[in-house]
Design a protein around this motif. Structure first.
Motif, PDB file in Angstrom:
ATOM      1  N   MET A 119     -14.865 -92.669  35.365  1.00 48.28           N
ATOM      2  CA  MET A 119     -15.066 -91.449  35.046  1.00 48.28           C
ATOM      3  C   MET A 119     -14.705 -90.453  34.080  1.00 48.28           C
ATOM      4  N   GLY A 120     -15.292 -89.067  34.206  1.00 50.10           N
ATOM      5  CA  GLY A 120     -16.148 -88.558  32.787  1.00 50.10           C
ATOM      6  C   GLY A 120     -14.415 -88.196  32.307  1.00 50.10           C
ATOM      7  N   LYS A 121     -14.578 -88.112  30.662  1.00 56.01           N
ATOM      8  CA  LYS A 121     -12.720 -87.530  30.136  1.00 56.01           C
ATOM      9  C   LYS A 121     -13.002 -86.107  30.365  1.00 56.01           C
ATOM     10  N   PHE A 122     -11.902 -85.799  30.260  1.00 56.20           N
ATOM     11  CA  PHE A 122     -10.909 -84.699  31.142  1.00 56.20           C
ATOM     12  C   PHE A 122      -9.757 -85.088  29.663  1.00 56.20           C
ATOM     13  N   LYS A 161     -21.334 -81.004  31.049  1.00 57.73           N
ATOM     14  CA  LYS A 161     -19.937 -81.095  30.747  1.00 57.73           C
ATOM     15  C   LYS A 161     -19.362 -79.696  31.532  1.00 57.73           C
ATOM     16  N   LYS A 176      -8.277 -82.433  39.961  1.00 55.02           N
ATOM     17  CA  LYS A 176      -8.791 -83.986  40.617  1.00 55.02           C
ATOM     18  C   LYS A 176      -9.166 -83.671  41.860  1.00 55.02           C
ATOM     19  N   GLN A 221     -12.970 -83.883  39.553  1.00 55.67           N
ATOM     20  CA  GLN A 221     -12.513 -84.748  39.245  1.00 55.67           C
ATOM     21  C   GLN A 221     -13.369 -86.206  40.309  1.00 55.67           C
ATOM     22  N   GLU A 222     -13.173 -85.826  41.904  1.00 55.84           N
ATOM     23  CA  GLU A 222     -13.620 -86.270  42.869  1.00 55.84           C
ATOM     24  C   GLU A 222     -14.820 -86.543  43.780  1.00 55.84           C
ATOM     25  N   HIS A 280     -17.088 -84.721  41.338  1.00 49.67           N
ATOM     26  CA  HIS A 280     -18.398 -85.280  40.293  1.00 49.67           C
ATOM     27  C   HIS A 280     -17.433 -86.626  39.536  1.00 49.67           C
ATOM     28  N   PRO A 281     -17.341 -87.426  39.697  1.00 44.59           N
ATOM     29  CA  PRO A 281     -16.762 -88.219  38.075  1.00 44.59           C
ATOM     30  C   PRO A 281     -17.362 -88.588  36.897  1.00 44.59           C
ATOM     31  N   ASP A 282     -18.987 -87.994  37.662  1.00 44.29           N
ATOM     32  CA  ASP A 282     -19.960 -88.458  35.713  1.00 44.29           C
ATOM     33  C   ASP A 282     -19.161 -87.220  34.708  1.00 44.29           C
ATOM     34  N   ASP A 318     -17.502 -84.146  32.124  1.00 47.54           N
ATOM     35  CA  ASP A 318     -16.833 -84.393  31.294  1.00 47.54           C
ATOM     36  C   ASP A 318     -15.889 -83.196  31.480  1.00 47.54           C
TER      37      ASP A 318
END
Ligand code: URA
Length: 209
Positions: free
Chosen positions: A1-4, A156, A168, A171-172, A174-176, A178
């Motif tokens: 999972m990318g950074k949040f 990014k 959410k 992230q779902e 494009h989980p890659d 940031d």
């Protein structure tokens, strides 16, 4: 999972409060969005790679640092994303700028793509996709789909205010990637506005209704 990452720098938080205020007019809104984008670019660039370079000062030869990573392209999602471009360019002036035009169907809130113009080498650049508001996530997801279809992989996403629903969804989808934001707000209301948010970022930037 990318950074949040929520950017909690005091200057970022202070400036965000200024633009949230409903009496903040177009001129100040635009100027402060510009400043926020610059400060966010400064924070985001913290992990840019550097390499050694040998140079000569007036005194002697020396080994110093220089940026080593991929070149940057800024991709504003039209129209509100335009408000963040100049601030980032102040710090990264050689960045190229691509545009993704999406409009939101006022009834369904679904985004539709109507314009895409990208630098030729987006597959070889660090892309900063910018849009002040991450609401449903629909526009960000569609813009990033469109970039990935054209070969982009280093992406990014940078926004000023985000809703949990949008974070959410993005992230779902494009989980890659940031995600950087100045604030994670409470929720999306039934009209698709972020609460407490700052209203319609495009209208406030451009003085439209
Ligand atoms: N877009 C905006 O400009 N504002 C919101 O609150 C949500 C989407």
């Amino acid at each position: 999972m990318g950074k949040f990452q929520v950017m909690e720098h005091p200057l970022i938080q202070h400036k965000l409060t200024i633009i949230r205020e409903k009496n903040c007019g177009t001129k100040v809104f635009r100027e402060v969005v510009d400043e926020l984008a610059m400060l966010m670019a400064y924070e985001i660039s913290r992990d840019m790679p550097v390499e050694d370079v040998e140079i000569e000062t007036p005194i002697q030869r020396t080994t110093q640092k220089t940026l080593a990573g991929k070149k940057v392209a800024i991709i504003p999602i039209l129209r509100a994303g335009l408000g963040m471009v100049d601030g980032i360019l102040q710090l990264i002036p050689a960045a190229k700028v691509g545009h993704v035009g999406l409009y939101r169907d006022e009834e369904t809130l679904e985004p539709h793509e109507y314009f895409v113009k990208m630098p030729e080498d987006i597959d070889n650049r660090q892309l900063l996709v910018v849009d002040p508001m991450l609401a449903t996530g629909g526009s960000a997801i569609m813009a990033i789909d469109s970039l990935k279809k054209r070969g982009a992989s280093n992406i990014k996403f940078v926004c000023i205010v985000s809703a949990p629903e949008g974070v959410k969804a993005l992230q779902e989808a494009h989980p890659d990637i940031d995600i950087y934001t100045a604030a994670l707000d409470e929720y999306l209301n039934e009209d698709g506005y972020i609460v407490p948010g700052l209203g319609d970022a495009g209208d406030r930037l451009f003085g439209t209704k």
